[in-house]
Design a protein around this motif. Structure first.
Motif, PDB file in Angstrom:
ATOM      1  N   GLU A 198     -16.645  65.983   5.714  1.00  0.00           N
ATOM      2  CA  GLU A 198     -17.121  67.138   6.475  1.00  0.00           C
ATOM      3  C   GLU A 198     -16.834  67.005   7.971  1.00  0.00           C
ATOM      4  O   GLU A 198     -16.369  67.957   8.604  1.00  0.00           O
ATOM      5  CB  GLU A 198     -18.617  67.333   6.233  1.00  0.00           C
ATOM      6  CG  GLU A 198     -18.967  67.686   4.795  1.00  0.00           C
ATOM      7  CD  GLU A 198     -20.458  67.891   4.599  1.00  0.00           C
ATOM      8  OE1 GLU A 198     -21.152  68.165   5.605  1.00  0.00           O
ATOM      9  OE2 GLU A 198     -20.939  67.776   3.456  1.00  0.00           O
ATOM     10  N   ALA A 199     -17.118  65.829   8.532  1.00  0.00           N
ATOM     11  CA  ALA A 199     -16.916  65.657   9.971  1.00  0.00           C
ATOM     12  C   ALA A 199     -15.447  65.809  10.382  1.00  0.00           C
ATOM     13  O   ALA A 199     -15.134  66.547  11.320  1.00  0.00           O
ATOM     14  CB  ALA A 199     -17.469  64.311  10.427  1.00  0.00           C
ATOM     15  N   PRO A 200     -14.497  65.131   9.695  1.00  0.00           N
ATOM     16  CA  PRO A 200     -13.091  65.318  10.075  1.00  0.00           C
ATOM     17  C   PRO A 200     -12.605  66.755   9.897  1.00  0.00           C
ATOM     18  O   PRO A 200     -11.712  67.213  10.619  1.00  0.00           O
ATOM     19  CB  PRO A 200     -12.341  64.363   9.137  1.00  0.00           C
ATOM     20  CG  PRO A 200     -13.355  63.342   8.750  1.00  0.00           C
ATOM     21  CD  PRO A 200     -14.646  64.090   8.664  1.00  0.00           C
ATOM     22  N   ALA A 201     -13.185  67.482   8.923  1.00  0.00           N
ATOM     23  CA  ALA A 201     -12.764  68.869   8.714  1.00  0.00           C
ATOM     24  C   ALA A 201     -13.283  69.790   9.814  1.00  0.00           C
ATOM     25  O   ALA A 201     -12.647  70.790  10.152  1.00  0.00           O
ATOM     26  CB  ALA A 201     -13.262  69.355   7.349  1.00  0.00           C
ATOM     27  N   ALA A 202     -14.434  69.458  10.388  1.00  0.00           N
ATOM     28  CA  ALA A 202     -15.040  70.314  11.408  1.00  0.00           C
ATOM     29  C   ALA A 202     -14.622  69.936  12.818  1.00  0.00           C
ATOM     30  O   ALA A 202     -14.570  70.795  13.703  1.00  0.00           O
ATOM     31  CB  ALA A 202     -16.567  70.258  11.287  1.00  0.00           C
TER      32      ALA A 202
ATOM     33  N   PRO B  38     -13.360  59.018  10.945  1.00  0.00           N
ATOM     34  CA  PRO B  38     -14.667  58.436  10.621  1.00  0.00           C
ATOM     35  C   PRO B  38     -15.051  57.260  11.505  1.00  0.00           C
ATOM     36  O   PRO B  38     -16.191  57.151  11.950  1.00  0.00           O
ATOM     37  CB  PRO B  38     -14.503  58.005   9.163  1.00  0.00           C
ATOM     38  CG  PRO B  38     -13.469  58.932   8.618  1.00  0.00           C
ATOM     39  CD  PRO B  38     -12.517  59.172   9.738  1.00  0.00           C
ATOM     40  N   GLN B  39     -14.085  56.361  11.801  1.00  0.00           N
ATOM     41  CA  GLN B  39     -14.429  55.213  12.621  1.00  0.00           C
ATOM     42  C   GLN B  39     -14.762  55.624  14.057  1.00  0.00           C
ATOM     43  O   GLN B  39     -15.565  54.971  14.730  1.00  0.00           O
ATOM     44  CB  GLN B  39     -13.298  54.170  12.613  1.00  0.00           C
ATOM     45  CG  GLN B  39     -11.952  54.671  13.127  1.00  0.00           C
ATOM     46  CD  GLN B  39     -11.088  55.183  12.012  1.00  0.00           C
ATOM     47  OE1 GLN B  39     -11.604  55.713  11.038  1.00  0.00           O
ATOM     48  NE2 GLN B  39      -9.776  55.024  12.139  1.00  0.00           N
ATOM     49  N   GLU B  40     -14.170  56.736  14.521  1.00  0.00           N
ATOM     50  CA  GLU B  40     -14.507  57.232  15.863  1.00  0.00           C
ATOM     51  C   GLU B  40     -15.921  57.796  15.889  1.00  0.00           C
ATOM     52  O   GLU B  40     -16.665  57.595  16.875  1.00  0.00           O
ATOM     53  CB  GLU B  40     -13.493  58.299  16.286  1.00  0.00           C
ATOM     54  CG  GLU B  40     -12.095  57.753  16.473  1.00  0.00           C
ATOM     55  CD  GLU B  40     -11.064  58.856  16.700  1.00  0.00           C
ATOM     56  OE1 GLU B  40     -10.093  58.596  17.431  1.00  0.00           O
ATOM     57  OE2 GLU B  40     -11.241  59.966  16.148  1.00  0.00           O
ATOM     58  N   ALA B  41     -16.315  58.461  14.819  1.00  0.00           N
ATOM     59  CA  ALA B  41     -17.674  58.982  14.745  1.00  0.00           C
ATOM     60  C   ALA B  41     -18.689  57.840  14.710  1.00  0.00           C
ATOM     61  O   ALA B  41     -19.746  57.908  15.359  1.00  0.00           O
ATOM     62  CB  ALA B  41     -17.825  59.874  13.515  1.00  0.00           C
ATOM     63  N   LEU B  42     -18.386  56.784  13.975  1.00  0.00           N
ATOM     64  CA  LEU B  42     -19.284  55.633  13.918  1.00  0.00           C
ATOM     65  C   LEU B  42     -19.415  54.974  15.286  1.00  0.00           C
ATOM     66  O   LEU B  42     -20.512  54.590  15.714  1.00  0.00           O
ATOM     67  CB  LEU B  42     -18.773  54.626  12.893  1.00  0.00           C
ATOM     68  CG  LEU B  42     -18.938  55.001  11.416  1.00  0.00           C
ATOM     69  CD1 LEU B  42     -18.213  53.989  10.535  1.00  0.00           C
ATOM     70  CD2 LEU B  42     -20.408  55.066  11.036  1.00  0.00           C
TER      71      LEU B  42
END
Length: 290
Positions: A227-231, A236-240
């Motif tokens: 969901e996060a990469p699509a929005a 993912p590792q950047e979000a973490l």
């Protein structure tokens, strides 16, 4: 360390001739040697395998020899030169680095690893013996300068394929030689921001370190991976990393956070050349400030 996630090897191209002049130390190798550890020869990774079928020592020794001929990293040597550490390639061995153990294979494997030598070798090898249940056990060990965690899948897949071919009386399948990555030195972004300490006079020893592990549930993991990469244009590792920076900012009040981001070091080179089959100490480490 456990090794998992094994995958099939490629056989699209014939093997290239061995390299004669290895490039400079990889960043991971430089970082390790710069630590000047008192027993730097004894920093190894090892696996203990239970063969699914009885292994013939002669065939196994031949397979290990072919494995060393296929991967230059297994022939690396390291010496402290006039200016800094240097690495070189030893000649191809005449026999596979196999020790036959009488009794407990674990003790024989420990003795083998204690005999590793950065300058003269060996820096990897195998021990075939008997486990506690009376079945065959194969211990394989390599210094982390020769093989990082991501190398083990390649090495074990190659060893299995070579063994199967030799046992069937066939020529082992060729494997395309993966290119070594270009020189990419680790460069910190500047002076690290001071991090608040509960006890500034406390211990800073490895033995006193603690690891805190957070496991995300399935729903959060799905949101992070899909969901996060699509929005948002974020991996993912950047979000973490961003979540960690925000959490620590609430705790410390500091406006910035310095992180070391570690990777397998096998990202594709310009032109799409992959490094998935590369063996060596290639782990990358990047210092970033958020």
């Amino acid at each position: 360390e456990a090794v998992g996630g094994r995958e099939a090897i490629g056989t699209e191209a014939p093997q290239a001739p061995p390299s004669l002049s290895p490039p400079a130390l990889s960043p991971a190798q430089r970082r390790f040697l710069a630590r000047d550890l008192p027993q730097a020869h004894h920093w190894n990774r090892a696996v203990m395998l239970a063969p699914a079928r009885p292994l013939d020592p002669g065939v196994l020794s031949r397979a290990l020899l072919l494995l060393a001929e296929r991967h230059d990293a297994l022939r690396l040597r390291f010496r402290h030169g006039p200016q800094d550490w240097e690495r070189s390639l030893a000649p191809a061995p005449e026999a596979g680095p196999l020790t036959l153990a009488e009794g407990d294979v674990t003790e024989a494997a420990a003795r083998m690893q204690a005999g590793f030598d950065l300058a003269e070798g060996p820096l990897w090898g195998a021990v075939l013996g008997t486990g506690a249940d009376g079945g065959q056990r194969l211990a394989v060990a390599a210094h982390r300068l020769l093989a990082d965690a991501a190398s083990w899948r390649v090495l074990l897949d190659d060893l299995e394929a070579i063994l199967a071919a030799l046992e069937a009386g066939e020529t082992p399948p060729p494997r395309p030689r993966a290119p070594l990555p270009p020189e990419t030195p680790d460069a910190p972004p500047g002076d690290a921001a001071p991090f608040p300490l509960d006890d500034p006079e406390g211990s800073n020893l490895e033995r006193d370190a603690r690891t805190h592990l957070l496991a995300l549930d399935a729903e959060t993991t799905a949101r992070l991976l899909h969901e996060a990469p699509a929005a948002f244009p974020v991996a993912p590792q950047e979000a973490l990393a961003a979540a960690l920076a925000l959490a620590l900012a609430e705790h410390t009040g500091a406006p910035a956070l310095d992180l070391e981001l570690e990777g397998h070091g096998r990202d594709a080179l310009p032109g799409g050349r992959g490094l998935g089959g590369a063996v060596g100490g290639l782990t990358s480490c990047r210092s970033v400030r958020l």
